[in-house]
Design an enzyme around this catalytic site. Structure first.
Site, PDB file in Angstrom:
ATOM      1  N   HIS A 249       0.841  -1.194   0.000  1.00 55.74           N
ATOM      2  CA  HIS A 249       0.000   0.000   0.000  1.00 55.74           C
ATOM      3  C   HIS A 249       0.882   1.251   0.000  1.00 55.74           C
ATOM      4  O   HIS A 249       1.864   1.340   0.735  1.00 55.74           O
ATOM      5  CB  HIS A 249      -0.911   0.019   1.225  1.00 55.74           C
ATOM      6  CG  HIS A 249      -2.047  -0.938   1.143  1.00 55.74           C
ATOM      7  ND1 HIS A 249      -3.213  -0.641   0.483  1.00 55.74           N
ATOM      8  CD2 HIS A 249      -2.192  -2.198   1.625  1.00 55.74           C
ATOM      9  CE1 HIS A 249      -4.040  -1.680   0.564  1.00 55.74           C
ATOM     10  NE2 HIS A 249      -3.438  -2.633   1.249  1.00 55.74           N
TER      11      HIS A 249
ATOM     12  N   ALA B 201       7.920 -24.049   7.348  1.00 58.34           N
ATOM     13  CA  ALA B 201       6.551 -23.639   7.664  1.00 58.34           C
ATOM     14  C   ALA B 201       6.489 -22.181   8.118  1.00 58.34           C
ATOM     15  O   ALA B 201       7.444 -21.627   8.657  1.00 58.34           O
ATOM     16  CB  ALA B 201       5.976 -24.533   8.749  1.00 58.34           C
TER      17      ALA B 201
ATOM     18  N   ALA C 261      12.028 -21.823   8.806  1.00 58.70           N
ATOM     19  CA  ALA C 261      10.648 -21.661   9.257  1.00 58.70           C
ATOM     20  C   ALA C 261      10.465 -20.329   9.983  1.00 58.70           C
ATOM     21  O   ALA C 261      11.326 -19.900  10.750  1.00 58.70           O
ATOM     22  CB  ALA C 261      10.261 -22.818  10.175  1.00 58.70           C
TER      23      ALA C 261
ATOM     24  N   LYS D  45      23.919 -18.793   6.364  1.00 61.17           N
ATOM     25  CA  LYS D  45      25.093 -19.560   5.969  1.00 61.17           C
ATOM     26  C   LYS D  45      25.063 -19.799   4.470  1.00 61.17           C
ATOM     27  O   LYS D  45      24.006 -19.647   3.834  1.00 61.17           O
ATOM     28  CB  LYS D  45      25.158 -20.903   6.703  1.00 61.17           C
ATOM     29  CG  LYS D  45      24.017 -21.847   6.386  1.00 61.17           C
ATOM     30  CD  LYS D  45      24.132 -23.183   7.140  1.00 61.17           C
ATOM     31  CE  LYS D  45      25.295 -24.005   6.654  1.00 61.17           C
ATOM     32  NZ  LYS D  45      25.320 -25.347   7.278  1.00 61.17           N
TER      33      LYS D  45
END
Length: 225
Positions: free
Chosen positions: A152, A181, A199, A222
């Site tokens: 936006h 995840a 994750a 890394k």
């Protein structure tokens, strides 16, 4: 016999791993029945050989190019109203309870999604594809991934933020990437080939090939190899 058949099907689909001998035949029968139902449902919804789960909605399928053996799991919404053709490559899988949004506002016709061969993403994925999302080949992703391919505008203090429109650069993921995840990809980010995204990372930047990235915001942790 049944396991041998599944092994051949895996090889034909480009998945070169051995089936665990301990898996009982009952699971294979369950999968065969489920896939058969999904295939019939997919042909009914799209007119093509696509495996589609129950309670899944596919809008404007004529604007979607389905590769071979595409799977769209249950309770998923695919919005095919996009300015560019949506492409789902061979053996692509989109997890259950996922949403692909391309045109969410009449002020902008969304760009859409391109997802390469043998790429898969887990359950509860949000593809905010108005600004364009490109995912390469052999990209494996966990659950609760979100893509936000626009921002936006807010610099004009004389107008409400919601009245200033949006800007879009798009999101690009290379080939051979593992995404953990609950990762969030923000507009303008680029992830190079042969990489890992830890994750929970929030990815907002451009990253080279062969790295592990993670954190909020994500940074290089890394180098691989």
């Amino acid at each position: 016999m049944l396991k041998a058949l599944f092994q051949k099907l895996l090889i034909r689909s480009g998945k070169n791993y051995q089936i665990d001998a301990r898996i009982p035949n009952a699971l294979f029968y369950h999968i065969l029945f489920k896939r058969g139902c999904m295939l019939l449902r997919g042909f009914f919804k799209t007119g093509r050989k696509v495996f589609v789960g129950s309670n899944t909605t596919i809008l404007n399928p004529r604007n979607i190019r389905f590769g071979k053996n595409v799977t769209i799991e249950k309770n998923t919404i695919i919005d095919g109203f996009a300015s560019e053709r949506i492409v789902l490559g061979d053996c692509v899988k989109i997890g259950a309870f996922s949403t692909l949004t391309t045109t969410s506002h009449f002020s902008k016709y969304g760009k859409g999604l391109k997802m390469g061969h043998h790429s898969a993403i887990g359950d509860y994925t949000h593809f905010g594809a108005a600004g364009g999302i490109e995912i390469g080949n052999d990209v494996i992703m966990g659950s609760y991934i979100s893509f936000h391919s626009e921002n936006h505008n807010f610099s004009d203090t004389t107008k409400l933020i919601r009245e200033q429109g949006v800007s879009s650069k798009g999101i690009v993921l290379g080939n051979n990437i593992w995404v953990g995840a609950k990762v969030t990809f923000l507009d303008g980010c680029v992830v190079g080939n042969n990489s890992v995204v830890a994750a929970g990372a929030v990815v907002n930047g451009v990253f080279p090939d062969n790295v592990v990235i993670g954190g909020v915001p994500a940074k290089v942790l890394k180098t691989i190899g």
